[in-house]
Design an enzyme around this catalytic site. Structure first.
Site, mmCIF file in Angstrom:
data_model
loop_
_atom_site.group_PDB
_atom_site.id
_atom_site.type_symbol
_atom_site.label_atom_id
_atom_site.label_comp_id
_atom_site.label_asym_id
_atom_site.label_seq_id
_atom_site.Cartn_x
_atom_site.Cartn_y
_atom_site.Cartn_z
ATOM 1 N N ASP A 103 -23.724 26.795 -26.864
ATOM 2 C CA ASP A 103 -22.886 27.728 -26.157
ATOM 3 C C ASP A 103 -24.680 29.112 -26.988
ATOM 4 O OD1 ASP A 103 -21.572 30.029 -24.896
ATOM 5 O OD2 ASP A 103 -21.226 31.002 -26.117
ATOM 6 N N ASP A 150 -24.228 28.048 -18.538
ATOM 7 C CA ASP A 150 -24.717 28.602 -20.160
ATOM 8 C C ASP A 150 -24.060 27.966 -21.711
ATOM 9 O OD1 ASP A 150 -22.446 29.879 -19.526
ATOM 10 O OD2 ASP A 150 -23.276 31.635 -20.423
ATOM 11 N N GLU A 151 -22.889 26.482 -21.061
ATOM 12 C CA GLU A 151 -22.445 26.802 -22.037
ATOM 13 C C GLU A 151 -21.816 25.093 -21.896
ATOM 14 O OE1 GLU A 151 -18.575 27.437 -23.454
ATOM 15 O OE2 GLU A 151 -18.488 28.716 -21.542
#
EC number: 2.7.7.7
Length: 358
Positions: A8, A103-104
């Site tokens: 993350d 983003d993850e």
């Protein structure tokens, strides 16, 4: 036992802005829509979070909490390019990658031979590579199952990682809040609390039949997660489930006619997005969403296999029946995508042009 890593990125959009514009570093920064257009915050720096600013918060309210907040509109193309670079770093360690967003992502490193197969050391190496090559920090969670890896990635933020070993798992889940389980939202959490269920340990000793009776499929998931069970594997060909578009209005509107005036632009944009990202996908439903002045929202959907502009207008009328004299601050439309391959975008384009010509 599998070895799952959840990566993350730390306040991703804001971090990219601070990397590229050093004058923002150490200051309360947010990426989002403007106050004038009644936008919302996409993400913010940790300095802004100290004031209570959070993602999905109205920008106007964020400025009340933090008058010195620096607001930037965001550069989505840059964020996508950096995300692709990060994904390339992942691929050096495993082909089993499941992106959840820019983003993850989940990674299954069970078969990775690097660092003698240590998921902890692999996660550290990935985070080092990301920092060295992009200038951004990432947090990681390592666990034998997906949902616990995601939980763990939030326990040592920013720029840290947390490991839940198979030996730790039984005791860890006992005290884990049910609110941490994916699928347990605010309303479900309140229902569980009313039954005296706050942690996975509470669920472990509760009647399984009662949970299944009250919560159905979610009840079955709760029982599994409460015992640390998550059989889901990494989905490397994860398909998009929907395509949608919405607009936050400059001022509240109140009438059906005003809402109808917003629709043509939304429909054209939806047609464009479908043609770009889902032109060979069959749909299974159409959805209209309204968000009201009190920030509560309602959605109306209808199952269908063919996109109909008229249906969007019908659903809009049904959604507006729930208005209760409140102003409308956002209008959105979307389609749910099925797992088949029929061309749908051209149909919508044709119908849109016909509708707009009337």
């Amino acid at each position: 036992m599998r070895k799952i890593i959840h990566i993350d990125m730390d306040c991703y959009f804001a971090a990219v802005e601070m990397r590229d514009f050093p004058e923002y570093r150490g200051k309360p920064l947010a990426v989002g829509g403007s106050r004038e257009r009644r936008g919302v915050i996409s993400t913010c720096s940790y300095e802004a979070r100290k004031f209570g600013v959070r993602s999905a918060m109205a920008t106007s309210y964020a400025f009340k909490l933090c008058p010195n907040l620096i607001l930037v509109p965001g550069r989505m193309q840059v964020y996508k390019e950096v995300s692709l670079h990060i994904r390339e770093i992942f691929s050096r360690y495993t082909p089993l990658i499941e992106p959840l967003s820019l983003d993850e992502a989940y990674l299954d490193v069970s078969e990775c031979q690097q660092y003698k197969g240590s998921a902890t050391l692999i996660a550290e190496a990935i985070r080092r590579d990301i920092l060295a090559e992009t200038g951004l920090t990432a947090s990681a969670g390592i666990a034998p199952v997906k949902f616990l890896a995601k939980v763990a990635s939030d326990l040592n933020k920013p720029n840290g990682q947390y490991v839940i070993t198979p030996e730790m798992l039984p005791e860890f889940v006992k005290t884990l809040s049910l609110r941490k389980i994916p699928g347990v939202g605010k309303v479900t959490a309140e229902k569980l609390t009313s039954l005296g269920l706050n942690t996975c340990g509470d669920v472990q000793v509760y009647s399984k039949q009662e949970l299944l009776s009250r919560f159905g499929k979610l009840g079955a998931v709760l029982i599994e997660r409460a015992h640390g069970i998550d059989g889901r594997g990494i989905s490397i060909d994860r398909e998009r489930k929907s395509v949608g578009v919405e607009t936050t209005l400059a001022k509240d509107i109140y009438t059906l006619e005003q809402c109808q005036q917003v629709m043509p632009g939304l429909i054209q944009e939806l047609a464009l997005r479908l043609s770009r990202s889902a032109k060979d996908r069959k749909i299974h439903k159409q959805v209209v969403k309204l968000k009201f002045s009190d920030f509560k929202q309602t959605t109306i959907e209808h199952r269908t296999e063919e996109v109909s502009v008229n249906l969007f207008y019908d659903l809009l009328t049904q959604a507006l029946a729930r208005q209760d004299a409140r102003g409308i601050r956002l209008v959105g439309i979307s389609v749910g995508l099925a797992d088949s391959t029929l061309y749908v975008a051209s149909t919508l384009n044709t119908q849109t042009q016909l509708d707009l010509a009337l």
